[in-house]
Motif scaffolding. Structure first.
Motif, short mmCIF file in Angstrom:
data_model
loop_
_atom_site.label_atom_id
_atom_site.label_comp_id
_atom_site.label_asym_id
_atom_site.label_seq_id
_atom_site.Cartn_x
_atom_site.Cartn_y
_atom_site.Cartn_z
N MET A 1 0.83 -1.21 0.00
CA MET A 1 0.00 0.00 0.00
C MET A 1 0.86 1.26 0.00
SD MET A 1 -2.98 1.05 2.71
CE MET A 1 -3.90 2.57 2.54
N PHE A 2 2.01 1.21 0.67
CA PHE A 2 2.86 2.39 0.77
C PHE A 2 4.19 2.22 0.05
CE2 PHE A 2 0.25 2.12 4.63
CZ PHE A 2 -0.40 3.34 4.59
N LEU A 3 4.35 1.15 -0.76
CA LEU A 3 5.61 0.93 -1.44
C LEU A 3 5.81 1.89 -2.60
CD1 LEU A 3 5.78 -2.99 -1.46
CD2 LEU A 3 7.00 -1.40 0.03
N SER A 4 4.78 2.10 -3.39
CA SER A 4 4.89 2.94 -4.58
C SER A 4 4.83 4.41 -4.19
CB SER A 4 3.78 2.61 -5.57
OG SER A 4 3.81 3.49 -6.67
N ARG A 5 5.79 5.17 -4.72
CA ARG A 5 5.81 6.60 -4.42
C ARG A 5 4.65 7.34 -5.07
NH1 ARG A 5 11.43 10.08 -4.34
NH2 ARG A 5 10.62 11.81 -3.10
N GLU A 6 4.17 6.81 -6.16
CA GLU A 6 3.05 7.44 -6.86
C GLU A 6 1.71 6.81 -6.49
OE1 GLU A 6 3.51 10.10 -8.59
OE2 GLU A 6 5.70 10.00 -8.38
N GLY A 7 1.72 5.86 -5.56
CA GLY A 7 0.47 5.20 -5.19
C GLY A 7 -0.38 6.04 -4.26
N ASN A 8 -1.61 5.57 -4.06
CA ASN A 8 -2.54 6.32 -3.22
C ASN A 8 -2.12 6.28 -1.75
OD1 ASN A 8 -4.15 6.91 -5.43
ND2 ASN A 8 -5.33 5.02 -5.23
N LYS B 1 0.42 9.09 -1.03
CA LYS B 1 -0.24 10.39 -1.22
C LYS B 1 -1.21 10.69 -0.08
CE LYS B 1 0.06 10.46 -6.27
NZ LYS B 1 -0.71 10.49 -7.55
N ASP B 2 -2.03 9.70 0.28
CA ASP B 2 -2.98 9.91 1.38
C ASP B 2 -2.25 10.14 2.70
OD1 ASP B 2 -5.08 9.64 -0.35
OD2 ASP B 2 -5.46 7.53 0.12
N LEU B 3 -1.16 9.41 2.92
CA LEU B 3 -0.40 9.60 4.15
C LEU B 3 0.20 10.99 4.21
CD1 LEU B 3 0.69 8.29 6.73
CD2 LEU B 3 2.64 7.47 5.41
N TYR B 4 0.73 11.47 3.09
CA TYR B 4 1.27 12.83 3.06
C TYR B 4 0.18 13.86 3.31
CZ TYR B 4 3.10 17.17 1.08
OH TYR B 4 3.45 18.49 0.90
N ASN B 5 -0.98 13.66 2.70
CA ASN B 5 -2.08 14.62 2.87
C ASN B 5 -2.56 14.67 4.33
OD1 ASN B 5 -2.02 15.29 0.15
ND2 ASN B 5 -3.52 13.72 -0.40
N ILE B 6 -2.62 13.51 4.97
CA ILE B 6 -3.06 13.47 6.37
C ILE B 6 -2.09 14.23 7.27
CG2 ILE B 6 -3.39 11.94 8.35
CD1 ILE B 6 -4.58 9.91 6.47
N LEU B 7 -0.80 13.93 7.13
CA LEU B 7 0.20 14.58 7.98
C LEU B 7 0.29 16.08 7.67
CD1 LEU B 7 2.96 11.82 7.86
CD2 LEU B 7 1.25 12.22 9.64
N LYS B 8 0.17 16.44 6.41
CA LYS B 8 0.18 17.85 6.04
C LYS B 8 -1.04 18.58 6.61
CE LYS B 8 1.50 21.54 3.77
NZ LYS B 8 2.74 22.27 4.12
N ALA B 9 -2.20 17.93 6.51
CA ALA B 9 -3.42 18.55 7.06
C ALA B 9 -3.32 18.71 8.56
CB ALA B 9 -4.64 17.69 6.68
N VAL C 1 -1.38 3.07 9.99
CA VAL C 1 -2.26 2.00 10.48
C VAL C 1 -3.72 2.40 10.29
CG1 VAL C 1 -2.96 0.68 12.51
CG2 VAL C 1 -0.55 1.15 12.12
N LEU C 2 -4.04 3.65 10.55
CA LEU C 2 -5.42 4.11 10.37
C LEU C 2 -5.83 4.05 8.90
CD1 LEU C 2 -5.36 7.19 12.78
CD2 LEU C 2 -6.38 4.96 13.21
N LEU C 3 -4.90 4.41 8.00
CA LEU C 3 -5.21 4.39 6.57
C LEU C 3 -5.50 2.99 6.06
CD1 LEU C 3 -2.88 6.93 4.74
CD2 LEU C 3 -5.37 6.80 4.63
N MET C 4 -4.97 1.99 6.71
CA MET C 4 -5.23 0.62 6.28
C MET C 4 -6.64 0.16 6.60
SD MET C 4 -1.67 -1.25 7.37
CE MET C 4 -0.08 -0.63 6.80
N HIS C 5 -7.39 0.94 7.38
CA HIS C 5 -8.70 0.50 7.82
C HIS C 5 -9.82 1.49 7.50
CE1 HIS C 5 -5.89 -1.79 10.38
NE2 HIS C 5 -6.82 -2.71 10.38
N ALA D 1 -9.12 8.30 3.83
CA ALA D 1 -8.13 9.28 4.28
C ALA D 1 -8.75 10.32 5.23
CB ALA D 1 -7.49 9.96 3.07
N GLU D 2 -9.93 10.82 4.89
CA GLU D 2 -10.54 11.84 5.75
C GLU D 2 -10.89 11.29 7.12
OE1 GLU D 2 -14.27 15.05 5.72
OE2 GLU D 2 -13.86 13.78 3.97
N ASP D 3 -11.44 10.08 7.17
CA ASP D 3 -11.74 9.46 8.46
C ASP D 3 -10.47 9.19 9.25
OD1 ASP D 3 -14.37 9.52 7.69
OD2 ASP D 3 -14.45 7.42 7.08
N ALA D 4 -9.41 8.78 8.54
CA ALA D 4 -8.13 8.53 9.22
C ALA D 4 -7.58 9.82 9.82
CB ALA D 4 -7.14 7.92 8.25
#
Length: 325
Positions: free
Chosen positions: A1-8, A11-19, A39-43, A46-49
């Motif tokens: 889920m987090f291996l690809s730099r261009e994957g979702n 991107k979602d992890l960056y957006n959460i931490l930035k927000a 861990v939250l993103l796996m379940h 992104a907005e709920d996480a």
């Protein structure tokens, strides 16, 4: 889920931490929030996480990610004091070699053990954490210290600070399994009142040595029930507690039930049936007879030959039809 730099995932992890840095400008970004948000993103989306991360940081572990990490330092001293009650051997060893709690508990507490325990154990610990609060994190840390340093035999290889930290970083996997850890955590006699009492003691010591906290943490809530009580306290008291309408609670599902129309509401010519139209119809269910009993000690023939004979006999018999009207 987090291996690809261009994957979702990334991107979602960056957006959460930035927000979160925009939402909490006084705290900013903390590296330890990354594993928690992952861990939250796996379940959840992104907005709920993001909002779940906000609740963890504000209600469950307030002050953990603020500048100076004062809340983490304070909880480190609380953990070290509680260790005396759980394992005197481990407590004396850490005190003898002057092993500061920040050297081993910082990653445990700030990442909520997401980088320490196996995945199955992490999920169980997080379930308990959301239900009972930060006391679960204290219990897990105390169990790990007791497992690693709780006896004289385990301390033979720990002759100094470096060896002790290496011992804590390389706990045998058999002790980190879900079944073993959850049992040990549940059996540990450390309550919420014990933690709160020790927190007050350590806070007094902190003020005598260092003065007031620069970033005092907010009130800490111990689990979902405590958080829900906080939400209820903020609602207007429009009805007695025994008549409280839980349908307005966030996250409560709503079930709509429609009553059958009355005779006056039925359309003209419409035929209303309360049961399926199964009258005058025949349903057939085919089944085979029960298998013969397993041969006992007095039977002749080997078990393999008996089983083969029974199987041929059963397959050769005709099917029996049960008729239901």
């Amino acid at each position: 889920m987090f291996l690809s730099r261009e994957g979702n995932g990334q991107k979602d992890l960056y957006n959460i931490l930035k927000a979160y840095t925009v939402y909490k400008r006084e705290e900013g970004y903390c590296q330890a929030q990354g594993p928690v948000a992952a861990v939250l993103l796996m379940h959840m989306p992104a907005e709920d996480a993001f909002w779940c991360l906000v609740q963890i940081c504000e209600l469950y572990v307030p002050g953990y990610y603020s500048q100076g990490l004062e809340a983490v330092q304070l909880d480190g001293q609380v953990l070290f004091s509680l260790l005396r009650k759980v394992s005197t051997v481990a407590y004396k060893h850490l005190k003898k070699h002057q092993v500061d709690p920040l050297l081993y508990m910082t990653e445990w507490f700030m990442c909520l053990f997401s980088r320490t325990l196996p995945w199955a154990t992490v999920l169980r610990v997080w379930d308990m954490f959301f239900s009972e609060g930060v006391k679960v994190i204290f219990r897990v840390a105390l169990v790990l210290l007791k497992i690693s340093l709780g006896s004289s035999e385990k301390l033979k290889d720990c002759q100094g600070l470096v060896e002790t930290l290496e011992k804590l970083r390389n706990i045998p996997p058999m002790f980190l399994q879900e079944s073993f850890m959850i049992h040990q955590i549940s059996e540990l006699q450390i309550s919420q009142s014990d933690i709160e009492r020790e927190c007050r003691r350590q806070l007094k010591k902190w003020r005598k040595k260092r003065g007031e906290l620069r970033n005092p943490p907010g009130k800490r809530y111990y689990g979902a029930r405590d958080v829900h009580g906080r939400w209820r306290a903020g609602q207007p008291a429009s009805r007695p507690a025994e008549e409280e309408d839980l349908s307005t609670a966030p996250g409560t599902p709503t079930i709509l039930i429609s009553a059958p129309p009355s005779p006056d509401q039925r359309k003209e010519g419409e035929r209303w049936r309360s049961k399926p139209a199964a009258r005058s119809r025949t349903f057939y269910v085919q089944r085979r007879p029960n298998a013969p009993p397993v041969p006992t000690r007095g039977d002749t023939g080997t078990p393999d030959s008996m089983g083969e004979t029974q199987r041929k006999k059963r397959n050769s018999e005709p099917l029996i039809s049960d008729t239901y009207f």
